[in-house]
Write an enzyme that holds these catalytic residues in place. Sequence first.
Site, short mmCIF file in Angstrom:
data_model
loop_
_atom_site.label_atom_id
_atom_site.label_comp_id
_atom_site.label_asym_id
_atom_site.label_seq_id
_atom_site.Cartn_x
_atom_site.Cartn_y
_atom_site.Cartn_z
N MET A 16 -2.21 -7.02 6.86
CA MET A 16 -3.27 -7.82 6.24
C MET A 16 -2.81 -8.50 4.96
O MET A 16 -3.62 -8.79 4.08
CB MET A 16 -4.48 -6.94 5.94
CG MET A 16 -5.02 -6.20 7.15
SD MET A 16 -6.33 -5.06 6.66
CE MET A 16 -6.46 -4.02 8.13
N SER A 17 -1.52 -8.75 4.85
CA SER A 17 -1.01 -9.36 3.61
C SER A 17 0.19 -10.23 3.91
O SER A 17 0.38 -10.67 5.05
CB SER A 17 -0.62 -8.25 2.62
OG SER A 17 0.48 -7.51 3.11
N ASN A 53 1.49 3.34 10.98
CA ASN A 53 0.71 3.85 12.12
C ASN A 53 1.04 2.98 13.32
O ASN A 53 1.49 1.86 13.16
CB ASN A 53 -0.80 3.73 11.82
CG ASN A 53 -1.18 2.31 11.49
OD1 ASN A 53 -0.94 1.82 10.37
ND2 ASN A 53 -1.76 1.60 12.46
N HIS A 86 -5.61 -9.00 -1.93
CA HIS A 86 -5.70 -9.34 -0.50
C HIS A 86 -6.88 -10.28 -0.25
O HIS A 86 -7.89 -10.22 -0.96
CB HIS A 86 -5.93 -8.07 0.34
CG HIS A 86 -4.88 -7.04 0.20
ND1 HIS A 86 -4.87 -6.11 -0.83
CD2 HIS A 86 -3.77 -6.78 0.94
CE1 HIS A 86 -3.81 -5.32 -0.70
NE2 HIS A 86 -3.13 -5.71 0.36
N HIS A 132 -3.05 0.82 -4.41
CA HIS A 132 -2.39 -0.27 -5.12
C HIS A 132 -2.56 -0.07 -6.62
O HIS A 132 -3.68 0.04 -7.11
CB HIS A 132 -2.99 -1.62 -4.72
CG HIS A 132 -2.52 -2.09 -3.39
ND1 HIS A 132 -1.60 -3.10 -3.25
CD2 HIS A 132 -2.83 -1.69 -2.14
CE1 HIS A 132 -1.37 -3.30 -1.97
NE2 HIS A 132 -2.10 -2.46 -1.28
N SER A 141 0.82 -1.22 0.00
CA SER A 141 0.00 0.00 0.00
C SER A 141 0.85 1.27 0.00
O SER A 141 1.66 1.48 0.90
CB SER A 141 -0.89 0.04 1.25
OG SER A 141 -1.76 -1.04 1.26
N ALA A 184 2.57 -2.29 4.22
CA ALA A 184 2.29 -1.30 5.26
C ALA A 184 1.83 -2.07 6.49
O ALA A 184 1.09 -3.05 6.35
CB ALA A 184 1.19 -0.36 4.79
N TYR A 210 -8.87 -9.90 2.16
CA TYR A 210 -10.02 -9.09 2.59
C TYR A 210 -10.83 -8.54 1.42
O TYR A 210 -11.97 -8.09 1.60
CB TYR A 210 -9.59 -7.96 3.55
CG TYR A 210 -8.73 -6.87 2.94
CD1 TYR A 210 -9.22 -5.96 2.02
CD2 TYR A 210 -7.40 -6.74 3.33
CE1 TYR A 210 -8.42 -4.96 1.48
CE2 TYR A 210 -6.58 -5.75 2.80
CZ TYR A 210 -7.11 -4.87 1.87
OH TYR A 210 -6.31 -3.89 1.34
N GLU A 211 -10.24 -8.57 0.23
CA GLU A 211 -10.99 -8.14 -0.95
C GLU A 211 -11.96 -9.22 -1.41
O GLU A 211 -12.77 -8.98 -2.32
CB GLU A 211 -10.03 -7.80 -2.09
CG GLU A 211 -9.16 -6.59 -1.79
CD GLU A 211 -8.09 -6.37 -2.84
OE1 GLU A 211 -8.38 -5.75 -3.86
OE2 GLU A 211 -6.95 -6.85 -2.65
N HIS A 247 -7.20 5.09 7.23
CA HIS A 247 -6.51 4.58 6.04
C HIS A 247 -5.75 5.68 5.31
O HIS A 247 -4.69 5.43 4.72
CB HIS A 247 -7.51 3.89 5.10
CG HIS A 247 -6.86 3.18 3.96
ND1 HIS A 247 -5.87 2.22 4.13
CD2 HIS A 247 -7.01 3.29 2.62
CE1 HIS A 247 -5.47 1.78 2.94
NE2 HIS A 247 -6.13 2.41 2.01
#
Length: 287
Positions: A221-222, A245, A93, A71, A40, A123, A95-96, A257
């Site tokens: 998340m990846s 963060n 991902h 992305h 990201s 990230a 989550y997609e 985000h």
Amino acid sequence: MNDEANPVGQALPPAFFDQALAFIQGRTTLRPSIAVVLGSGLGAFADVLSEQVEIPYSEIPGWPGSTAVGHAGKLVLGRLGELEVAVMAGRAHLYEGYSPAQVTYGVRVLGRLGVRSMVLTNAAGGIDRSLQRGGLVLISDHIDLQGSNPLAGPNDEALGPRFPDMSDAYSRAFREKAQQVAADLCIPLSEGVYAAMLGPNYETPAEIRFLRTIGADIVGMSTAAEAIVANHMGMRVLGISCVTNMAAGILPQKIDHQEVLQTAGMARDTLLKFLKALLPKLAEAEG
Ligand code: HPA
């Protein structure tokens, strides 16, 4: 065409790989041995390659498009000096809604193309309180809490073993090289354990306390599924997280985000400088 050929959540027929490979090989004579996946907001590295061949994911048979903001969604092949390099600018991902097979499709295609070394960037949220927003962290290991595994299902013995070893999943030799390069460039670089979560929501503060207790330093998340598949295929992996963060509950503020993308943007030049110096050294280490 791609959505039809490769709908979200479906397993991929093996013929896709041959088609993808033939497609890429038809577009360029470059045969990279090293690849970088840009996470990201970290997409700039692809621009430094010379003799670039840019292929949107949507054109490659079977390749899932990336729907995530920040992305780019293209495969770039090119040269960094003498070195032939493949760059995935953007990734799919879980989550997609993509299946583990889809999320790892790019790594599998690149492995078949001859890539032996993978640099996975992402990230991440900082769990360890000593981490700084905008800093880079080498992934020393991961804890995969995504709830699925890209190797589940029949094993293709031609690709790798049924029960692959993961004790050096993020190559120690590569990490040593990375530390040397970072020191030479005066880039502060810590190491930490990456907890992989499904997302897409950021974690709760209680989840972050749990992750800290079980030994995680950063969270994202990846990356874990890609690292598993790369290890299965016998590639060496380096993981680099940009701490965009501090994780939930550490600071008295919400996670946003936009902040994540903004911080990734701030770290982009450092990461770019780092990758430019690092890739030739990793290629040397791979021999
Ligand atoms: N949690 C999970 N994934 C992330 C975060 C986070 O705090 N920051 C960037 N990716």
